[in-house]
Design an enzyme around this catalytic site. Structure first.
Site, mmCIF file in Angstrom:
data_model
loop_
_atom_site.group_PDB
_atom_site.id
_atom_site.type_symbol
_atom_site.label_atom_id
_atom_site.label_comp_id
_atom_site.label_asym_id
_atom_site.label_seq_id
_atom_site.Cartn_x
_atom_site.Cartn_y
_atom_site.Cartn_z
ATOM 1 N N HIS A 144 -6.308 -7.326 -0.369
ATOM 2 C CA HIS A 144 -6.422 -5.889 -0.644
ATOM 3 C C HIS A 144 -5.646 -5.523 -1.913
ATOM 4 O O HIS A 144 -4.592 -6.106 -2.179
ATOM 5 C CB HIS A 144 -5.873 -5.070 0.534
ATOM 6 C CG HIS A 144 -6.533 -5.393 1.839
ATOM 7 N ND1 HIS A 144 -5.980 -6.266 2.751
ATOM 8 C CD2 HIS A 144 -7.707 -4.976 2.368
ATOM 9 C CE1 HIS A 144 -6.792 -6.368 3.802
ATOM 10 N NE2 HIS A 144 -7.850 -5.606 3.593
ATOM 11 N N ASP A 163 -2.691 -10.735 -2.172
ATOM 12 C CA ASP A 163 -3.258 -10.190 -0.933
ATOM 13 C C ASP A 163 -4.717 -9.801 -1.224
ATOM 14 O O ASP A 163 -5.033 -9.385 -2.340
ATOM 15 C CB ASP A 163 -2.446 -8.964 -0.512
ATOM 16 C CG ASP A 163 -2.816 -8.436 0.862
ATOM 17 O OD1 ASP A 163 -2.089 -8.713 1.833
ATOM 18 O OD2 ASP A 163 -3.857 -7.729 0.962
ATOM 19 N N ASP A 210 -4.526 -12.759 3.724
ATOM 20 C CA ASP A 210 -5.743 -12.278 4.378
ATOM 21 C C ASP A 210 -7.010 -12.602 3.593
ATOM 22 O O ASP A 210 -8.106 -12.193 3.991
ATOM 23 C CB ASP A 210 -5.641 -10.772 4.696
ATOM 24 C CG ASP A 210 -4.960 -9.973 3.603
ATOM 25 O OD1 ASP A 210 -4.762 -10.518 2.493
ATOM 26 O OD2 ASP A 210 -4.628 -8.801 3.853
ATOM 27 N N HIS A 248 0.814 -1.233 0.000
ATOM 28 C CA HIS A 248 0.000 0.000 0.000
ATOM 29 C C HIS A 248 0.844 1.278 0.000
ATOM 30 O O HIS A 248 0.317 2.372 -0.237
ATOM 31 C CB HIS A 248 -0.917 0.048 1.229
ATOM 32 C CG HIS A 248 -1.963 -1.027 1.250
ATOM 33 N ND1 HIS A 248 -2.855 -1.222 0.218
ATOM 34 C CD2 HIS A 248 -2.256 -1.979 2.183
ATOM 35 C CE1 HIS A 248 -3.648 -2.261 0.516
ATOM 36 N NE2 HIS A 248 -3.300 -2.733 1.694
HETATM 37 ZN ZN LIG Z 1 -4.113 -7.194 2.819
#
Ligand SMILES: [Zn+2]
Length: 323
Positions: free
Chosen positions: A164, A162, A249, A125
């Site tokens: 995200h 991931d 995740d 991120h």
């Molecule tokens: Zn994540």
């Protein structure tokens, strides 16, 4: 031989601070890897710090300087309250960035066949000029930039599974046709980016591939996307190196997201990427830990992932325990 890059300080970042991206994640992962069925096939390597110029290949000088020069008494909030630095964070962040480059170099020069980096803080991120989403420096982008620079490569692929979207990685390479960024992620979800219409800018158009999936996506959906979208895109690109933003995740037990993956699917995805790497680049793969917040699910999934890297997944683990 498959390497595992570790450092004691990866387990000190956020020590004593209540946070889901906890030091316990590192402890659980290392405990498992040091006692798993393929330990004799693993080479444990201590992380070395990144050189400033490696970090500044993808981050603004002022941002890097700001992180490295800040005074941390107990804790400092870096972004929206969810990205925090504590006493050992700066050192851990430099070591996490260094680990990716170190891994890339060892695989590139043939010293190791593949490497998993058990790094904290995570990276995908983090943008050029800011920390975000538990991430400080974009570890995988730094490794990719090193491969494309000092490493002398012309085509590097990043596969980000991931749950995200890796907004930072996407943004850093959005105009670059030497880097194919492929992300599978829950959408809509944090951080809000990752629409399938985002495909790159300028000469980078066509080199960003976002594969959004809905809440509740499971193994079958992911493997379908791998077989029909991810693998064909990689075969077309013909990468000289594959990097994995390995977040776990999407697991059904994870508290942060709505994925329904089992630990076993991380082996299936790893196997597919190993096959692509075998076809195009002599099997060169480096994987960096991103998210994954249920400690048991994280350790299970990483055991499957690293076992697959080390021995092709032939040693049975508890994969598929949550069908
Ligand atoms: Zn994540």
């Amino acid at each position: 031989m498959t390497g595992v890059i570790y450092h004691e300080l990866f387990g000190k970042h956020l020590e004593g601070y209540q946070h889901v991206e906890s030091p316990g994640r590192y402890a659980a992962v290392m405990e498992r890897l040091r006692n798993c069925g393929v330990t004799e096939h693993l080479s444990f390597v201590e992380a070395q710090p990144a050189r400033p110029e490696w970090i500044e290949a993808v981050h603004d000088h002022d941002f890097v300087n700001g992180i490295l020069s800040m005074e941390v008494d107990s804790s400092v909030v870096l972004d929206w309250g969810d990205t925090v630095a504590t006493k050992f964070t700066q050192q851990a962040a430099i070591l996490s960035a260094g680990a990716g480059v170190q891994a890339a170099e060892k695989v590139l020069n043939g010293e190791l066949d593949s490497v998993f980096c058990a790094v904290r803080p995570p990276g995908h991120h983090a943008e050029r000029d800011r920390a975000m989403g538990f991430c400080i420096f974009n570890n995988i982008a730094i490794a990719a930039a090193w491969l494309l620079g000092e490493g002398g490569l012309g085509r590097v692929a990043i596969v980000d599974w991931d749950i995200h979207h890796g907004n930072g990685t996407e943004r850093i390479f959005i105009e670059d046709d030497r880097l194919l960024y492929i992300s599978l992620h829950q959408y809509p979800h944090y951080p809000g980016t990752g629409h399938e219409n985002t495909t790159g800018i300028g000469k980078g158009d066509g080199f960003t591939l976002n594969i959004p999936v809905g809440v509740g996506s499971g193994d079958a959906m992911y493997l379908n996307k791998f077989d029909n979208v991810v693998v064909p895109a990689l075969d077309k690109f013909e990468p000289e190196f594959i990097l994995i933003s390995a977040g776990f995740d999407g697991h059904s037990d994870d508290p942060l997201s709505g994925g329904l993956l089992t630990s076993g699917v991380f082996g299936e995805m790893t196997r597919r990427l190993m096959d692509v790497a075998d076809r195009h680049c002599g099997g060169k793969i480096v994987s960096l830990m991103e998210g994954g917040y249920n400690l048991d699910a994280l350790a299970d999934s990483i055991e499957v992932h690293v076992t697959t890297l080390a021995v092709g997944g032939s040693i049975n683990t508890d994969s598929g325990r949550k069908e």
